[in-house]
Design an enzyme around this catalytic site. Structure first.
Site, short mmCIF file in Angstrom:
data_model
loop_
_atom_site.label_atom_id
_atom_site.label_comp_id
_atom_site.label_asym_id
_atom_site.label_seq_id
_atom_site.Cartn_x
_atom_site.Cartn_y
_atom_site.Cartn_z
N HIS A 1 5.74 13.29 -21.09
CA HIS A 1 4.77 13.05 -22.17
C HIS A 1 4.18 14.35 -22.73
CE1 HIS A 1 5.30 9.13 -20.57
NE2 HIS A 1 4.39 9.21 -19.61
N GLU B 1 -6.94 11.44 -17.08
CA GLU B 1 -7.00 10.01 -16.76
C GLU B 1 -8.13 9.76 -15.79
OE1 GLU B 1 -2.99 7.82 -16.74
OE2 GLU B 1 -2.69 9.61 -15.53
N LYS C 1 3.12 6.21 -29.62
CA LYS C 1 1.70 6.18 -29.99
C LYS C 1 1.56 6.68 -31.43
CE LYS C 1 0.12 7.08 -25.24
NZ LYS C 1 -0.57 5.88 -24.77
#
Ligand code: BG6
Length: 501
Positions: free
Chosen positions: A237, A212, A178
């Site tokens: 992550h 999320e 990212k």
């Protein structure tokens, strides 16, 4: 050097959803410059034309023309990595499609329990082989999860190292692809103004949220129920983002210089002991609730979740880093599914000014001012917070106080902010596109080294062990809410609370 991208497990949705769109986008932009072909490998019998048709149907509209250009270089081979006898045909097809100069990137889009067996079978068939020097490259990309604890990750590393050199193994963590995650290093080490403040003397706490909105729908529950939030998101992550935020400056941008520093800081993660665990971690799972305006089932009612499951879909953890830079600074890490929205961000909260001079109504004596302050009747000084917004917003903001126009010295909160979308015209490339390109070019910086994976598992195992020892209860939160209110208690001794984005 022309290359082949061999996707093993090409019938899975990773291939249609992520890998082939990323490859089409790379091909459109002419990267890498020598070009590549794609070979899908899976068990179901199919020919090239059928495979191309399937991929074309699944392609997002904006990539359809790019895929149409790539399609003649997309092939399919029927083979089963658990049946080594089927791999000879794969090897012959790959040899026929390339020549002795053709590099080979083998992407394992398989179930994790097949990783070791697949590499061994592929090596046995000569699709990949150990490389110590020279020759057309042979690399493999391994999806997560890389093991399910330290012991299994070590075992997988040693099985791989018996067949391949470390430099041939690309362990993926798509967060590192990212743009905003990569910018953490750029932001820290290109701008001299923040680095002197980036330590325990000036930072009060650091907050990392990965929220999320989705649950574990779409048939993922089988995998998720044996994994849980800690192992699905924090081990990989979140610890990767944390490592980038907290590591020491690397001597260069060489892959090993960066990875050495990440490993060093992850090694310094403090142990959550049994006594502390109640104060420093929360685990929970979502119950029935409303998400995105729709009523949704609780985790325990999702298809594929075992009866009596004890799996968490939410964790909040007050971590510590025991080194000279960070000792004493709380790192508040939070992740959950079925929270009100998708939000990934890091907040670096700086220490408060030692004395409150402002926001003092005229005519108050010192004693009365203090009394009113303590009673919470006056607007407190707020800490400066630097927010690195990773997704969906890609931005950086620094909060500070400004004088409110008027005759008295009353301060109001304000913000300096930067947004990628306003500043750069191009939207950020997809993480898989960047990672596939790097793997084709042989740059392992954004992939995980074996010791990095192991140190992250070692920490996660310690957290799990302390949960088990302390019999930490599994709390519940209604889907569509920010998780158990008790998570707020993790901020003890610090200003503020969990971000809502
Ligand atoms: C995956 C996890 O690695 O990351 C998923 O297995 C999670 O459970 C996903 O939903 C989140 O990725 P992103 O890029 O959408 O934040």
């Amino acid at each position: 050097m022309h290359a082949q991208v061999v996707i093993v497990g090409a019938s899975g949705d990773l291939t249609t959803r992520k890998l082939v769109p990323a490859l089409a986008s790379l091909a459109r932009s002419g990267r890498p410059k020598d070009g590549f072909s794609v070979v899908g490998v899976a068990r179901s019998p199919k020919d090239d034309a059928a495979f191309r048709r399937e991929l074309a149907e699944a392609m997002p509209a904006d990539l359809a023309p790019a895929f149409a250009e790539l399609a003649p270089r997309v092939h399919y081979v029927t083979a089963d990595v658990s049946r080594p006898d089927t791999l000879a045909a794969l090897r012959s097809r790959l040899d026929a499609l390339g020549d002795s100069d053709t590099g080979r990137l083998v992407y394992l889009a398989l179930k994790p329990e097949l990783f070791a067996r697949a590499v061994s079978a592929l090596a046995g068939a000569g699709v990949v082989e150990m490389q110590t020097d020279g020759g057309a490259f042979r690399r493999i990309v391994i999806e997560k999860p890389f093991g399910h604890d330290l012991a299994s990750a070590r075992a997988l590393n040693s099985e791989l190292h018996a067949l391949l050199s470390e430099h041939q193994i690309y362990r993926i963590d798509h967060y590192l692809g990212k743009e905003t995650v990569q910018n953490v290093l750029g932001f820290r080490f290109h701008n001299a103004i923040f680095e002197p403040l980036w330590n325990r003397h000036h930072v009060e706490c650091v907050q990392l949220t990965v929220a999320e909105e989705i649950g574990v729908e779409d048939g993922r529950a089988g995998y998720y129920d044996t994994t849980g939030a800690l192992r699905d998101m924090l081990q990989n992550h979140m610890l990767q983002v944390l490592a980038l935020v907290t590591m020491e400056p690397p001597a260069s941008l060489e892959a090993e210089a960066i990875r050495d520093q990440k490993v060093n800081v992850l090694r310094a993660l403090g142990t959550v002991d049994r006594v502390d665990v109640q104060r420093s971690t929360i685990r929970a799972r979502y119950a029935r609730g409303v998400s995105g305006g729709v009523e949704v089932p609780g985790y325990a009612e999702e298809d594929g979740v075992r009866a009596g499951s004890d799996t968490e879909t939410y964790i909040a953890l007050r971590a510590s880093i025991e080194n000279w830079r960070w000792s004493g600074v709380p790192f508040l890490l939070r992740h959950g599914k079925r929270l009100p929205k998708k939000l990934t961000e890091v907040k670096i909260q700086f220490r408060m000014p030692p004395v409150q001079l402002f926001n003092r109504p005229e005519g108050l004596s010192d004693t009365e001012f203090l009394r009113q302050l303590r009673a919470g009747n006056l607007c407190q000084v707020r800490p400066n917070v630097l927010t690195l917004s990773i997704q969906p917003r890609e931005a950086i903001a620094l909060s500070f106080g400004v004088k409110t126009p008027g005759s008295s010295m009353v301060m109001s909160p304000a913000e300096l902010s930067f947004d990628y979308r306003d500043h750069f015209e191009n939207k950020s490339a997809d993480a898989y596109e960047r990672l596939l390109l790097d793997a084709l070019l042989g740059d392992p910086t954004l992939f995980l080294r074996s010791d990095e994976i192991e140190v992250a598992w070692s920490y996660t195992d310690r957290v799990r062990a302390s949960w088990q020892e302390a019999k930490l209860p599994l709390l519940e939160y209604p889907a569509g809410t920010w998780g158990p209110p008790r998570a707020q208690d993790l901020f003890y001794g610090c200003e503020g609370g969990w971000s809502r984005g």
